[in-house]
Design a protein around this motif. Structure first.
Motif, PDB file in Angstrom:
ATOM      1  N   SER A  11      34.992  -2.639 -47.737  1.00  0.00           N
ATOM      2  CA  SER A  11      35.808  -1.891 -48.694  1.00  0.00           C
ATOM      3  C   SER A  11      37.289  -1.951 -48.350  1.00  0.00           C
ATOM      4  O   SER A  11      38.131  -1.698 -49.205  1.00  0.00           O
ATOM      5  N   HIS A  12      37.602  -2.254 -47.082  1.00  0.00           N
ATOM      6  CA  HIS A  12      38.988  -2.293 -46.627  1.00  0.00           C
ATOM      7  C   HIS A  12      39.295  -3.647 -45.999  1.00  0.00           C
ATOM      8  O   HIS A  12      38.434  -4.255 -45.353  1.00  0.00           O
ATOM      9  N   VAL A  13      40.508  -4.100 -46.164  1.00  0.00           N
ATOM     10  CA  VAL A  13      40.956  -5.322 -45.518  1.00  0.00           C
ATOM     11  C   VAL A  13      41.714  -4.938 -44.246  1.00  0.00           C
ATOM     12  O   VAL A  13      42.494  -3.994 -44.235  1.00  0.00           O
ATOM     13  N   GLY A  14      41.439  -5.648 -43.155  1.00  0.00           N
ATOM     14  CA  GLY A  14      42.117  -5.358 -41.896  1.00  0.00           C
ATOM     15  C   GLY A  14      41.423  -4.310 -41.045  1.00  0.00           C
ATOM     16  O   GLY A  14      41.882  -4.008 -39.948  1.00  0.00           O
ATOM     17  N   SER A  15      40.294  -3.766 -41.525  1.00  0.00           N
ATOM     18  CA  SER A  15      39.594  -2.761 -40.727  1.00  0.00           C
ATOM     19  C   SER A  15      38.709  -3.460 -39.697  1.00  0.00           C
ATOM     20  O   SER A  15      38.054  -4.455 -39.999  1.00  0.00           O
ATOM     21  N   ASP A  16      38.730  -2.936 -38.478  1.00  0.00           N
ATOM     22  CA  ASP A  16      37.894  -3.468 -37.399  1.00  0.00           C
ATOM     23  C   ASP A  16      37.908  -4.999 -37.415  1.00  0.00           C
ATOM     24  O   ASP A  16      36.863  -5.642 -37.614  1.00  0.00           O
ATOM     25  N   PRO A  17      39.048  -5.629 -37.196  1.00  0.00           N
ATOM     26  CA  PRO A  17      39.167  -7.078 -37.389  1.00  0.00           C
ATOM     27  C   PRO A  17      38.220  -7.899 -36.532  1.00  0.00           C
ATOM     28  O   PRO A  17      37.801  -8.973 -36.946  1.00  0.00           O
ATOM     29  N   PHE A  18      37.885  -7.408 -35.340  1.00  0.00           N
ATOM     30  CA  PHE A  18      37.034  -8.187 -34.444  1.00  0.00           C
ATOM     31  C   PHE A  18      35.595  -7.677 -34.401  1.00  0.00           C
ATOM     32  O   PHE A  18      34.853  -7.984 -33.469  1.00  0.00           O
ATOM     33  N   MET A  19      35.214  -6.886 -35.403  1.00  0.00           N
ATOM     34  CA  MET A  19      33.830  -6.412 -35.554  1.00  0.00           C
ATOM     35  C   MET A  19      33.325  -5.756 -34.274  1.00  0.00           C
ATOM     36  O   MET A  19      32.243  -6.044 -33.773  1.00  0.00           O
ATOM     37  N   SER A  20      34.127  -4.853 -33.744  1.00  0.00           N
ATOM     38  CA  SER A  20      33.828  -4.234 -32.450  1.00  0.00           C
ATOM     39  C   SER A  20      33.148  -2.881 -32.556  1.00  0.00           C
ATOM     40  O   SER A  20      32.701  -2.345 -31.537  1.00  0.00           O
ATOM     41  N   ASP A  21      33.099  -2.299 -33.757  1.00  0.00           N
ATOM     42  CA  ASP A  21      32.544  -0.951 -33.887  1.00  0.00           C
ATOM     43  C   ASP A  21      31.084  -0.935 -33.420  1.00  0.00           C
ATOM     44  O   ASP A  21      30.231  -1.625 -33.995  1.00  0.00           O
ATOM     45  N   PRO A  22      30.754  -0.159 -32.382  1.00  0.00           N
ATOM     46  CA  PRO A  22      29.388  -0.175 -31.834  1.00  0.00           C
ATOM     47  C   PRO A  22      28.468   0.884 -32.426  1.00  0.00           C
ATOM     48  O   PRO A  22      27.393   1.137 -31.881  1.00  0.00           O
ATOM     49  N   LEU A  23      28.872   1.529 -33.522  1.00  0.00           N
ATOM     50  CA  LEU A  23      28.106   2.657 -34.045  1.00  0.00           C
ATOM     51  C   LEU A  23      26.676   2.267 -34.392  1.00  0.00           C
ATOM     52  O   LEU A  23      25.725   2.992 -34.090  1.00  0.00           O
ATOM     53  N   MET A  24      26.518   1.133 -35.038  1.00  0.00           N
ATOM     54  CA  MET A  24      25.178   0.679 -35.422  1.00  0.00           C
ATOM     55  C   MET A  24      24.293   0.516 -34.183  1.00  0.00           C
ATOM     56  O   MET A  24      23.127   0.948 -34.164  1.00  0.00           O
ATOM     57  N   PHE A  25      24.822  -0.087 -33.138  1.00  0.00           N
ATOM     58  CA  PHE A  25      24.027  -0.308 -31.931  1.00  0.00           C
ATOM     59  C   PHE A  25      23.628   1.009 -31.285  1.00  0.00           C
ATOM     60  O   PHE A  25      22.459   1.203 -30.913  1.00  0.00           O
ATOM     61  N   PHE A  26      24.574   1.927 -31.162  1.00  0.00           N
ATOM     62  CA  PHE A  26      24.290   3.145 -30.420  1.00  0.00           C
ATOM     63  C   PHE A  26      23.506   4.170 -31.237  1.00  0.00           C
ATOM     64  O   PHE A  26      22.568   4.784 -30.720  1.00  0.00           O
ATOM     65  N   ASP A  27      23.861   4.366 -32.508  1.00  0.00           N
ATOM     66  CA  ASP A  27      23.201   5.420 -33.272  1.00  0.00           C
ATOM     67  C   ASP A  27      21.860   4.981 -33.842  1.00  0.00           C
ATOM     68  O   ASP A  27      21.045   5.823 -34.217  1.00  0.00           O
ATOM     69  N   VAL A  28      21.615   3.680 -33.914  1.00  0.00           N
ATOM     70  CA  VAL A  28      20.347   3.198 -34.450  1.00  0.00           C
ATOM     71  C   VAL A  28      19.486   2.583 -33.348  1.00  0.00           C
ATOM     72  O   VAL A  28      18.395   3.068 -33.046  1.00  0.00           O
ATOM     73  N   ALA A  77      14.973  -1.952 -47.056  1.00  0.00           N
ATOM     74  CA  ALA A  77      14.413  -1.370 -45.827  1.00  0.00           C
ATOM     75  C   ALA A  77      15.494  -1.202 -44.771  1.00  0.00           C
ATOM     76  O   ALA A  77      15.579  -0.161 -44.106  1.00  0.00           O
ATOM     77  N   MET A  78      16.348  -2.215 -44.610  1.00  0.00           N
ATOM     78  CA  MET A  78      17.391  -2.128 -43.591  1.00  0.00           C
ATOM     79  C   MET A  78      18.435  -1.058 -43.953  1.00  0.00           C
ATOM     80  O   MET A  78      18.935  -0.353 -43.077  1.00  0.00           O
ATOM     81  N   ILE A  79      18.755  -0.940 -45.222  1.00  0.00           N
ATOM     82  CA  ILE A  79      19.732   0.074 -45.642  1.00  0.00           C
ATOM     83  C   ILE A  79      19.228   1.463 -45.268  1.00  0.00           C
ATOM     84  O   ILE A  79      19.962   2.291 -44.707  1.00  0.00           O
ATOM     85  N   TRP A  80      17.955   1.743 -45.563  1.00  0.00           N
ATOM     86  CA  TRP A  80      17.414   3.056 -45.256  1.00  0.00           C
ATOM     87  C   TRP A  80      17.110   3.210 -43.771  1.00  0.00           C
ATOM     88  O   TRP A  80      17.323   4.280 -43.195  1.00  0.00           O
ATOM     89  N   GLY A  81      16.626   2.152 -43.160  1.00  0.00           N
ATOM     90  CA  GLY A  81      16.300   2.232 -41.752  1.00  0.00           C
ATOM     91  C   GLY A  81      17.515   2.436 -40.867  1.00  0.00           C
ATOM     92  O   GLY A  81      17.427   3.065 -39.814  1.00  0.00           O
ATOM     93  N   CYS A  82      18.651   1.925 -41.304  1.00  0.00           N
ATOM     94  CA  CYS A  82      19.884   2.049 -40.515  1.00  0.00           C
ATOM     95  C   CYS A  82      20.755   3.210 -40.980  1.00  0.00           C
ATOM     96  O   CYS A  82      21.952   3.269 -40.647  1.00  0.00           O
ATOM     97  N   LYS A  83      20.172   4.103 -41.756  1.00  0.00           N
ATOM     98  CA  LYS A  83      20.842   5.349 -42.161  1.00  0.00           C
ATOM     99  C   LYS A  83      22.171   5.112 -42.867  1.00  0.00           C
ATOM    100  O   LYS A  83      23.094   5.898 -42.749  1.00  0.00           O
ATOM    101  N   GLY A  84      22.276   4.002 -43.582  1.00  0.00           N
ATOM    102  CA  GLY A  84      23.489   3.746 -44.337  1.00  0.00           C
ATOM    103  C   GLY A  84      24.610   3.110 -43.544  1.00  0.00           C
ATOM    104  O   GLY A  84      25.676   2.825 -44.100  1.00  0.00           O
ATOM    105  N   HIS A  85      24.421   2.880 -42.240  1.00  0.00           N
ATOM    106  CA  HIS A  85      25.445   2.173 -41.476  1.00  0.00           C
ATOM    107  C   HIS A  85      25.617   0.774 -42.066  1.00  0.00           C
ATOM    108  O   HIS A  85      24.650   0.110 -42.429  1.00  0.00           O
TER     109      HIS A  85
END
Length: 623
Positions: free
Chosen positions: A266-283, A475-483
């Motif tokens: 939805s945004h340009v320039g956000s998290d340019p290096f795909m470093s956000d670990p939220l998916m890994f840690f919260d799922v 399945a992935m959308i629901w399984g990953c809680k919308g992340h």
């Protein structure tokens, strides 16, 4: 001294990681079942009906890659099947309540802040916020700066802040050796591990120590949160700024919506290096906790000293026993043996956190277990250049491949079958580089040659293919809680050249070593890492031109359905490949030495012979 760039993000606060609701859980489980069934039906049709007899090898390669991805999806489904958070308890007020033996007195906690070459402006805030941690009743806390760079400015920082300081002349064992150096000179019952940029929140001890009321808990891991990730700007605003449009105008809004759909962002320039670990840690990490398989990730974790030393002493005794034959042949004394096998509370390895987790999880006699605490209790800095990004990813991949090839946990007797599957899911995600290029490049082959991986793109094809894809996506959308799933898919493609290099080095018998990831932005550093992506994009573009020309010219091997389907497939792949080159254009605030003076690469060094191999494999069958 310049103002560090991350000062602009000091006011940010992490989100609360909510658990799955019963409705989410039921819907996820139902969709996962539909996805597994529809995927199995599709693969049955692929192998029994759809293989192209005129290009059987190509068709079988593509079907094989699809099958392996399906198996990975099943493994991932098990990995994230359900949450199982450990109930939180208040911190213990007495040593006995934490399962600690010995004299009465306060529970002692050591906070280790490890550093190698990070500048004072990065380390100082970590020290200051560690000093601000609220110490629970019945607990004593000491802070130690572990300087593997042996620098006068770090010693001065420790003196100014009135904290402990340890340095060493060698860097044996990387970070694991630095931690050992601190452990051997301190005596805290529990140890908090922080990287140079890890800034603990005030309630860290209050929210983590309570888990140790269970005397079998060896460590508690908390999520990583990168508070400095750029948020970017909406596509509509970006279009308006670059094309001179009204931000609220129809053209900007519709164009922004189209770019959001195309890029999945939805945004340009956000998290340019795909470093956000939220998916890994919260799922992923959070759901592995149900089977006691959430592994340690280093920073932001707290460890029971007894557990790490107990496992280390067992490994050392086991390895020394295996050297008895060598002693008899070479005349080694017991003291020689003990010196030949170092004590490693944290395994001397580039992935010391993952490796040590496996060794503790497998110790069925001690019964050590881990706990994953789902809420963020500290903040950290993200990789802010391609050089830092590539160095970090090469470290992760090199360490994981090294463990998988030379000491695979799947063959360890002490791990439960659930833990083996969870660790297997980690390694499977890395070895997917062996078949991912097939699906990435298959449409390019079809557009150039006119050869297709299926007999024909008929209604029967779509009747089997679309339900499997749609069910899997839902399945992935629901399984990953919308992340967001887009970043993970892009990352799986972006890292392929780095992972290939890591696997090549490990298979050649080289052991991965690593230099710490730079903690400050380096403008323009590491653009060489996008050269493979640019070459692939150029080849894909050529395939598009060839496919259009041969279809337009009436080549009998080409047809409009072949062109349209493979163009769509190839354009989706091109979007994935192009994300990293776009990240190379990111310009962050710069506060660092010149990029040419910093090497964030993981290095691979030849293995030594007898002692290294003996220690590496000594306890595979004995603990």
């Amino acid at each position: 001294m310049k103002t560090p760039y991350f000062k602009a993000f000091e006011s940010r606060r992490p989100r609360f990681n909510s658990p799955m609701t019963p409705v989410q859980r039921r819907l996820w489980h139902g969709l996962a079942g539909v996805s597994a069934a529809s995927g199995a039906l599709y693969l049955h049709w692929r192998w029994t009906t759809s293989l192209n007899p005129d290009a059987l090898l190509f068709s079988a390669l593509v079907a094989g890659a699809e099958t392996l991805f399906y198996l990975g999806a099943l493994l991932f489904t098990f990995d994230i099947w359900d949450e199982g958070d450990t109930p939180q308890q208040p911190p213990p007020k007495m040593r006995e309540a934490a399962g600690l033996d010995g004299a009465a007195g306060p529970i002692a906690v050591d906070v280790f802040i490890t550093t190698y070459d990070e500048p004072p402006e990065v380390v100082a805030p970590s020290v200051q916020e560690a000093k601000a941690v609220q110490v629970p009743e019945g607990v004593g806390m000491r802070i130690w700066l572990l300087d593997d760079g042996n620098r006068a400015q770090m010693a001065d920082l420790a003196a100014r802040e009135n904290i402990g300081y340890f340095a060493r002349d060698t860097n044996e064992g990387f970070k694991a050796g630095n931690l050992r150096n601190g452990l051997l000179q301190t005596s805290g019952d529990f140890v908090v591990i922080c990287d140079a940029d890890t800034r603990l929140f005030p309630r860290f001890l209050h929210n983590t120590l309570g888990y140790f009321c269970d005397p079998q808990v060896a460590w508690v891991q908390t999520p990583h949160w990168f508070y400095d990730l750029p948020e970017g700007q909406p596509w509509a605003a970006w279009l308006a700024r670059h094309l001179g449009l009204s931000p609220k105008g129809t053209l900007a809004r519709r164009g922004g919506g189209a770019l959001t759909w195309i890029t999945g962002r939805s945004h340009v320039g956000s998290d340019p290096f795909m470093s956000d670990p939220l998916m890994f840690f919260d799922v992923i990490q959070r759901r592995r906790n149900r089977n006691g398989a959430a592994f340690c990730c280093g920073a932001g974790s707290i460890h029971r000293r007894e557990a790490v030393f107990d496992a280390a002493l067992k490994r050392k005794a086991c390895a020394v026993g295996r050297l008895e034959v060598a002693r008899a042949l070479a005349g080694l004394t017991v003291q020689d043996q003990l010196r030949a096998v170092p004590l490693e509370p944290y395994k001397f390895h580039v992935s010391e956190d993952l490796y040590t987790s496996i060794l503790l999880h497998e110790d069925s006699t001690a019964g050590w277990r881990s706990v994953y605490h789902p809420q963020v209790e500290s903040r950290m800095l993200s990789p802010m250049s391609l050089e830092a990004w590539a160095g970090q990813r090469l470290k992760y991949a090199g360490g994981s491949f090294d463990i998988a090839v030379r000491d695979n946990p799947l063959w360890r007797r002490g791990l439960s079958w659930q833990q083996k599957l969870h660790y297997g899911a980690t390694f499977w995600s890395y070895i997917s580089l062996l078949w991912a290029p097939i699906l990435l490049l298959a449409p390019m082959v079809s557009l150039i040659t006119g050869v297709t991986p299926v007999k024909a793109y008929t209604v029967d094809f779509f009747a089997h293919f679309l339900p499997a894809v749609l069910a899997g996506e839902l399945a992935m959308i629901w399984g990953c809680k919308g992340h967001g799933l887009g970043a993970g898919r892009v990352l799986s493609v972006a890292v392929l050249p780095v992972h290939m290099r890591a696997l090549y080095c490990v298979l050649r018998g080289q052991r991965p070593g690593f230099a710490p990831t730079p903690k400050l932005p380096m403008s323009g550093a590491g653009r060489r890492h996008v050269v493979p992506h640019l070459l692939v994009i150029a080849a894909m573009s050529a395939a598009v031109a060839i496919g259009i020309w041969r279809t337009w010219s009436g080549d009998p091997g080409f047809s409009p359905p072949l062109l349209v389907i493979n163009l769509f497939w190839l354009m989706c792949n091109m979007i994935l490949v192009a994300r990293l080159p776009l990240a190379a254009l990111f310009q962050g605030a710069v506060l660092s030495p010149d990029a040419d003076d910093i090497d964030a690469e993981v290095s691979f060094t030849p293995r030594s012979m007898l002692a290294e191999k003996e220690v590496f494999h000594a306890c595979r069958s004995s603990i």
